[in-house]
Design a protein around this motif. Structure first.
Motif, PDB file in Angstrom:
ATOM      1  N   GLU A  35       0.836  -1.198   0.000  1.00  0.00           N
ATOM      2  CA  GLU A  35       0.000   0.000   0.000  1.00  0.00           C
ATOM      3  C   GLU A  35       0.868   1.243   0.000  1.00  0.00           C
ATOM      4  O   GLU A  35       1.717   1.422   0.869  1.00  0.00           O
ATOM      5  CB  GLU A  35      -0.942   0.011   1.207  1.00  0.00           C
ATOM      6  CG  GLU A  35      -1.907   1.186   1.179  1.00  0.00           C
ATOM      7  CD  GLU A  35      -3.195   0.888   1.936  1.00  0.00           C
ATOM      8  OE1 GLU A  35      -3.678   1.779   2.642  1.00  0.00           O
ATOM      9  OE2 GLU A  35      -3.710  -0.237   1.814  1.00  0.00           O
ATOM     10  N   TYR A  58      -1.763  -0.834  -3.649  1.00  0.00           N
ATOM     11  CA  TYR A  58      -2.972  -0.098  -3.261  1.00  0.00           C
ATOM     12  C   TYR A  58      -2.640   1.377  -3.065  1.00  0.00           C
ATOM     13  O   TYR A  58      -1.530   1.730  -2.665  1.00  0.00           O
ATOM     14  CB  TYR A  58      -3.546  -0.673  -1.974  1.00  0.00           C
ATOM     15  CG  TYR A  58      -4.211  -2.027  -2.122  1.00  0.00           C
ATOM     16  CD1 TYR A  58      -5.529  -2.221  -1.708  1.00  0.00           C
ATOM     17  CD2 TYR A  58      -3.534  -3.119  -2.652  1.00  0.00           C
ATOM     18  CE1 TYR A  58      -6.149  -3.457  -1.819  1.00  0.00           C
ATOM     19  CE2 TYR A  58      -4.137  -4.364  -2.781  1.00  0.00           C
ATOM     20  CZ  TYR A  58      -5.445  -4.526  -2.362  1.00  0.00           C
ATOM     21  OH  TYR A  58      -6.054  -5.752  -2.479  1.00  0.00           O
ATOM     22  N   SER A  60      -3.958   4.560  -0.995  1.00  0.00           N
ATOM     23  CA  SER A  60      -4.859   5.025   0.062  1.00  0.00           C
ATOM     24  C   SER A  60      -5.460   6.381  -0.321  1.00  0.00           C
ATOM     25  O   SER A  60      -4.955   7.085  -1.196  1.00  0.00           O
ATOM     26  CB  SER A  60      -4.108   5.143   1.393  1.00  0.00           C
ATOM     27  OG  SER A  60      -3.056   6.083   1.285  1.00  0.00           O
ATOM     28  N   THR A  70      -5.531  10.512  -7.060  1.00  0.00           N
ATOM     29  CA  THR A  70      -5.447   9.050  -7.003  1.00  0.00           C
ATOM     30  C   THR A  70      -5.330   8.456  -8.396  1.00  0.00           C
ATOM     31  O   THR A  70      -4.542   7.538  -8.632  1.00  0.00           O
ATOM     32  CB  THR A  70      -6.688   8.479  -6.288  1.00  0.00           C
ATOM     33  OG1 THR A  70      -6.718   8.956  -4.936  1.00  0.00           O
ATOM     34  CG2 THR A  70      -6.657   6.963  -6.271  1.00  0.00           C
ATOM     35  N   HIS A  87      -8.150   3.003  -3.411  1.00  0.00           N
ATOM     36  CA  HIS A  87      -9.231   2.995  -2.439  1.00  0.00           C
ATOM     37  C   HIS A  87     -10.399   3.806  -2.993  1.00  0.00           C
ATOM     38  O   HIS A  87     -10.203   4.807  -3.688  1.00  0.00           O
ATOM     39  CB  HIS A  87      -8.790   3.651  -1.132  1.00  0.00           C
ATOM     40  CG  HIS A  87      -7.836   2.827  -0.333  1.00  0.00           C
ATOM     41  ND1 HIS A  87      -7.637   3.028   1.027  1.00  0.00           N
ATOM     42  CD2 HIS A  87      -7.026   1.800  -0.670  1.00  0.00           C
ATOM     43  CE1 HIS A  87      -6.740   2.168   1.473  1.00  0.00           C
ATOM     44  NE2 HIS A  87      -6.353   1.416   0.460  1.00  0.00           N
ATOM     45  N   ALA A  89     -13.370   5.575  -1.034  1.00  0.00           N
ATOM     46  CA  ALA A  89     -13.883   5.865   0.300  1.00  0.00           C
ATOM     47  C   ALA A  89     -15.269   6.490   0.200  1.00  0.00           C
ATOM     48  O   ALA A  89     -15.427   7.615  -0.300  1.00  0.00           O
ATOM     49  CB  ALA A  89     -12.931   6.814   1.036  1.00  0.00           C
ATOM     50  N   LEU A 116     -10.277  -1.207  -3.546  1.00  0.00           N
ATOM     51  CA  LEU A 116     -10.625  -1.481  -2.155  1.00  0.00           C
ATOM     52  C   LEU A 116     -11.713  -0.498  -1.764  1.00  0.00           C
ATOM     53  O   LEU A 116     -11.509   0.722  -1.802  1.00  0.00           O
ATOM     54  CB  LEU A 116      -9.416  -1.320  -1.235  1.00  0.00           C
ATOM     55  CG  LEU A 116      -9.695  -1.581   0.251  1.00  0.00           C
ATOM     56  CD1 LEU A 116      -9.992  -3.058   0.490  1.00  0.00           C
ATOM     57  CD2 LEU A 116      -8.521  -1.132   1.121  1.00  0.00           C
ATOM     58  N   ILE A 118     -14.126   1.124   0.939  1.00  0.00           N
ATOM     59  CA  ILE A 118     -14.204   1.347   2.385  1.00  0.00           C
ATOM     60  C   ILE A 118     -15.205   2.457   2.678  1.00  0.00           C
ATOM     61  O   ILE A 118     -15.580   3.225   1.780  1.00  0.00           O
ATOM     62  CB  ILE A 118     -12.828   1.731   2.969  1.00  0.00           C
ATOM     63  CG1 ILE A 118     -12.282   2.992   2.284  1.00  0.00           C
ATOM     64  CG2 ILE A 118     -11.845   0.580   2.822  1.00  0.00           C
ATOM     65  CD1 ILE A 118     -10.990   3.514   2.879  1.00  0.00           C
ATOM     66  N   SER A 132     -19.468   1.208   2.485  1.00  0.00           N
ATOM     67  CA  SER A 132     -19.011   0.490   1.295  1.00  0.00           C
ATOM     68  C   SER A 132     -20.170  -0.249   0.630  1.00  0.00           C
ATOM     69  O   SER A 132     -20.221  -0.384  -0.598  1.00  0.00           O
ATOM     70  CB  SER A 132     -17.891  -0.478   1.664  1.00  0.00           C
ATOM     71  OG  SER A 132     -18.271  -1.329   2.730  1.00  0.00           O
TER      72      SER A 132
END
Length: 310
Positions: A35, A58, A60, A70, A87, A89, A116, A118, A132
């Motif tokens: 990550e 990954y 974050s 990102t 990620h 979010a 991912l 979250i 999520s």
């Protein structure tokens, strides 16, 4: 209120020969992911020589990080021959249109096919998504060809969510994923001890989902403890403070060797792989991981192993 359910005991680990232990460690880390915690793009280029093509990295999404930033990092990872896993979010997405644009750009510009998902740490959502599960319900991931979905797991529990609620939410996400044809996996928060990880993974076996155990990569002790407190890893921090020998080992080695060796032993709960949080830097963890994969390490009497020079 935290759940009062008694934790499941960790599975009994079987003894293995030193050669078998070494092979088990290498097999466990063969598909490890990392990550990216730094915003420094140059670190991506520097780490590429240590990681095999297609290694999952990954990205974050801390406070202040925009999805535009990102996507830029994801594009750089893809150009370096790595597989970006950003990620998403929920509480930091302003609208459905913003989510649609984020996923479209990630898939189109960086070839993202895995994320991912979250909730995020925001106390109040920035838009219509508070979890999520709410993101998965939109159907936008499969629309953009993003079929591999990671969700968070908490071996030591969550500071704000009861264990029963976590179980219910995971079951609901599993149903959503199955209906949508999504490949769901669990990526855990990081721990410093193997016991909670193995006990939790054994409980998770009933869900039939791949579990990727989160561990902190090689880093200094003060840095590890600071991130642990920020992330609410209370039990592991208390365990470290109560064990002077463990503190001493971390000060000297500052690595996850003992936990890796424990969870790689036969007889434990089924674990699909390891995910490293690179608090000490992506390059440092990548160099450490390459040395282990190439067999440049030796088992040590204290239950860990010592990694040779990269």
């Amino acid at each position: 209120m935290r759940s009062t359910v008694e934790p499941t005991a960790a599975p009994a680990l079987l003894e293995a020969s030193p050669d078998d232990e070494r092979r088990n460690i290498q097999a466990l880390l063969a598909g490890a992911s990392l990550e990216l915690s730094s915003r420094d793009p140059s670190e991506i280029d520097a780490c590429a020589e240590f990681l095999g093509p297609g290694t999952a990295v990954y990205i974050s999404m801390p406070p202040g990080q925009t999805y535009h930033g990102t996507v830029a990092l994801a594009t750089r990872l893809r150009r370096a021959g790595l597989r970006p896993v950003p990620h998403v979010a929920a509480r930091r997405i302003a609208s459905r249109d913003a989510l649609d644009e984020y996923l479209a750009r990630a898939a189109g510009e960086a070839g993202v096919d895995s994320v991912l998902v979250i909730a995020g740490d925001n106390g109040r959502p920035s838009g219509p998504f508070d979890s999520s599960r709410a993101l998965l319900e939109t159907g936008l991931f499969q629309r953009h060809g993003i079929m591999r979905i990671g969700v968070a797991g908490y071996p030591e529990g969550h500071s704000k969510i009861a264990e029963t609620d976590l179980e219910t939410a995971l079951a609901a996400k599993k149903v959503l994923a199955r209906r949508a044809g999504l490949d769901l996996q669990v990526v855990t928060q990081f721990c410093f001890e193997s016991g909670p990880v193995l006990a939790w993974a054994a409980k998770m076996k009933g869900h039939g989902l791949p579990v990727h155990v989160g561990l902190a990569g090689p880093a200094s002790l003060p840095r590890l403890l600071r991130f642990a407190m920020l992330c609410g890893i209370g039990k592991s921090v208390r365990a470290l403070k109560a064990q002077p020998r463990a503190i001493t080992r971390l000060v000297v080695e500052a690595g996850p060797e003992a936990v890796v060796r424990d969870i790689a032993r036969p007889g434990g709960a089924p674990i699909a792989g390891v995910h490293f949080f690179c608090f000490g830097g992506l390059v440092r963890t990548a160099r450490w991981l390459r040395a282990v994969r190439e067999g440049r390490f030796e088992l040590t009497p204290d239950g860990g192993f010592r990694v040779g020079a990269a």
